[in-house]
Write a protein that holds these residues in place. Sequence first.
Motif, PDB file in Angstrom:
ATOM      1  N   GLU A 176       0.828  -1.204   0.000  1.00  0.00           N
ATOM      2  CA  GLU A 176       0.000   0.000   0.000  1.00  0.00           C
ATOM      3  C   GLU A 176       0.866   1.260   0.000  1.00  0.00           C
ATOM      4  OE1 GLU A 176      -3.941   1.779   0.042  1.00  0.00           O
ATOM      5  OE2 GLU A 176      -2.894  -0.019  -0.701  1.00  0.00           O
ATOM      6  N   PHE A 177       1.982   1.239   0.719  1.00  0.00           N
ATOM      7  CA  PHE A 177       2.900   2.389   0.667  1.00  0.00           C
ATOM      8  C   PHE A 177       3.400   2.605  -0.762  1.00  0.00           C
ATOM      9  CE2 PHE A 177       3.687   1.932   5.367  1.00  0.00           C
ATOM     10  CZ  PHE A 177       3.329   3.220   5.694  1.00  0.00           C
ATOM     11  N   ALA A 178       3.758   1.520  -1.439  1.00  0.00           N
ATOM     12  CA  ALA A 178       4.270   1.634  -2.809  1.00  0.00           C
ATOM     13  C   ALA A 178       3.201   2.163  -3.754  1.00  0.00           C
ATOM     14  CB  ALA A 178       4.785   0.275  -3.283  1.00  0.00           C
ATOM     15  N   ARG A 179       1.961   1.681  -3.616  1.00  0.00           N
ATOM     16  CA  ARG A 179       0.884   2.122  -4.510  1.00  0.00           C
ATOM     17  C   ARG A 179       0.583   3.604  -4.316  1.00  0.00           C
ATOM     18  NH1 ARG A 179      -4.390   3.247  -4.701  1.00  0.00           N
ATOM     19  NH2 ARG A 179      -4.657   3.063  -2.442  1.00  0.00           N
ATOM     20  N   LEU A 180       0.465   4.027  -3.072  1.00  0.00           N
ATOM     21  CA  LEU A 180       0.126   5.419  -2.807  1.00  0.00           C
ATOM     22  C   LEU A 180       1.271   6.364  -3.177  1.00  0.00           C
ATOM     23  CD1 LEU A 180      -1.710   4.996   0.618  1.00  0.00           C
ATOM     24  CD2 LEU A 180      -2.739   5.557  -1.588  1.00  0.00           C
ATOM     25  N   THR A 181       2.509   5.910  -2.995  1.00  0.00           N
ATOM     26  CA  THR A 181       3.652   6.744  -3.383  1.00  0.00           C
ATOM     27  C   THR A 181       3.667   6.968  -4.880  1.00  0.00           C
ATOM     28  OG1 THR A 181       4.963   5.953  -1.500  1.00  0.00           O
ATOM     29  CG2 THR A 181       6.163   6.929  -3.338  1.00  0.00           C
TER      30      THR A 181
END
Length: 491
Positions: free
Chosen positions: A384-389
């Motif tokens: 989720e961190f990677a997607r939102l970044t």
Amino acid sequence: MAQVLEFKLPDLGEGLTEAEIVRWLVSVGDVVAVDQPVVEVETAKAMVEVPCPYGGVVTARYGEEGTELPVGAPLLTVAVGASEGADASAPAQAPTATPAPTATKAAVTPQAAAPARASASASASASASDEASGNVLVGYGTGAPAARRRRVRRAPLTASHVATALVREPVNGGAGPVPVVSPLVRRLAREHGVDLRELTGSGRDGLILRCDVERAIHQGATQAPPAVGAPAPATAPTPLPASAPAQAPAPAPVAASPSARPGVTRVPLRGVRGAVADKLTRSRHEIPDATCWVDADATELLAARTAMNAAGGAKIALIALFARICTAALARHPELNSTVDSAAREIVRLPEVHLGFAAQTDRGLVVPVVRDAHARSAESLSAEFARLTEAGRSGTLTPGELTGGTFTLNNYGVFGVDGSTPIINHPEAAMLGIGRIVPKPWVHEGELAVRQVVQLSLTFDHRVCDGGTAGGFLRYVADCVEQPAVLLRTL
């Protein structure tokens, strides 16, 4: 017959009151379908496409690219129910109507036509036409079915009404109105490079017809001859007041302030930068914040991450491990996962942890939010961190992904700094800062050694807790960093 309906910039939610036009997706004369995106706007939260709830022909656009509009301002008007057949029959119906004199139509301005637009808008909201969906949810599409409403039969607008509404729209970037009704005529002229302002219409009151444009195309000229069968004027015909392009007045010189110096640049505080400025100012004014910090030995945490990634499967990001530690610490110290209701003079403790994280992008600082972080594994948090970044870098974050956080992580170590005293992300109560991890001399098991050390800082709202609670939270986080096995006790 066609009804001219006005579509206004809809309520963007989350307290947003204006948006900047980034790019028009349609032009005047284009045919749009129900819920088709017509304009791309940038709000203080994200860049989104705005869908139009009406299907028909675009008759007017309000605002150039780069213009900032308030919520409720007109975006465009759409002739609902317009068709090529209706356009072709408009001149034949003109004798039965009572059109206004040409000079009167030429004097119509968007300001003068505001009551008419308001009336058309009210009529649109009252009738449940098949050409309108009634849905204008920005950033999430408008595919959801609209609520069922009564179908009201209304008398269609006359050709003169449509002509009056359409005649206001400048063509080819000019400044004045052009006597043209049919979208087909405008499109034909645009496709063949014919300037409608240079044509004299053969229709009633100088209306430009399709035959006028076709004649100009065949003759390869921009000035059409008088209509066949029209009586020859004794003197040179007087052009329509609207047919000559209006000369824009030269801008008045701006007087320089006494303190102005060469090379000074002024940057408007709007969009993302303006939203950040407003939110940080409000946080400083309303929240009595304090900061505590501690150095921690992150050697074991880095070793644990290396072992987890070596075992196969999805890679675990370091910030995901810090997020997992934070959610465990918030379970022990729920005071920091709260907000203050100043009006009621109450502290509101929140059951879920929606974890925001500061991300620097080309558009400025944004804080995407990982929903229900307390219920996610390290792998799920990493994904989720990677997607939102990535969404933040591409400017595709939705307003819902940028709001609703209850606690924020700020990894300023990526900028090569050790510590910071950040401003709390209002209306949250705390923010954990993570500095860079660097090798430093450290006493480990009674001996001096080189260890990977990180500085952690906690900025908190002193209204929700005292220093003992904030210190206990930060000490627990540091213990988990130094000995990740401590975290197992809370799983």
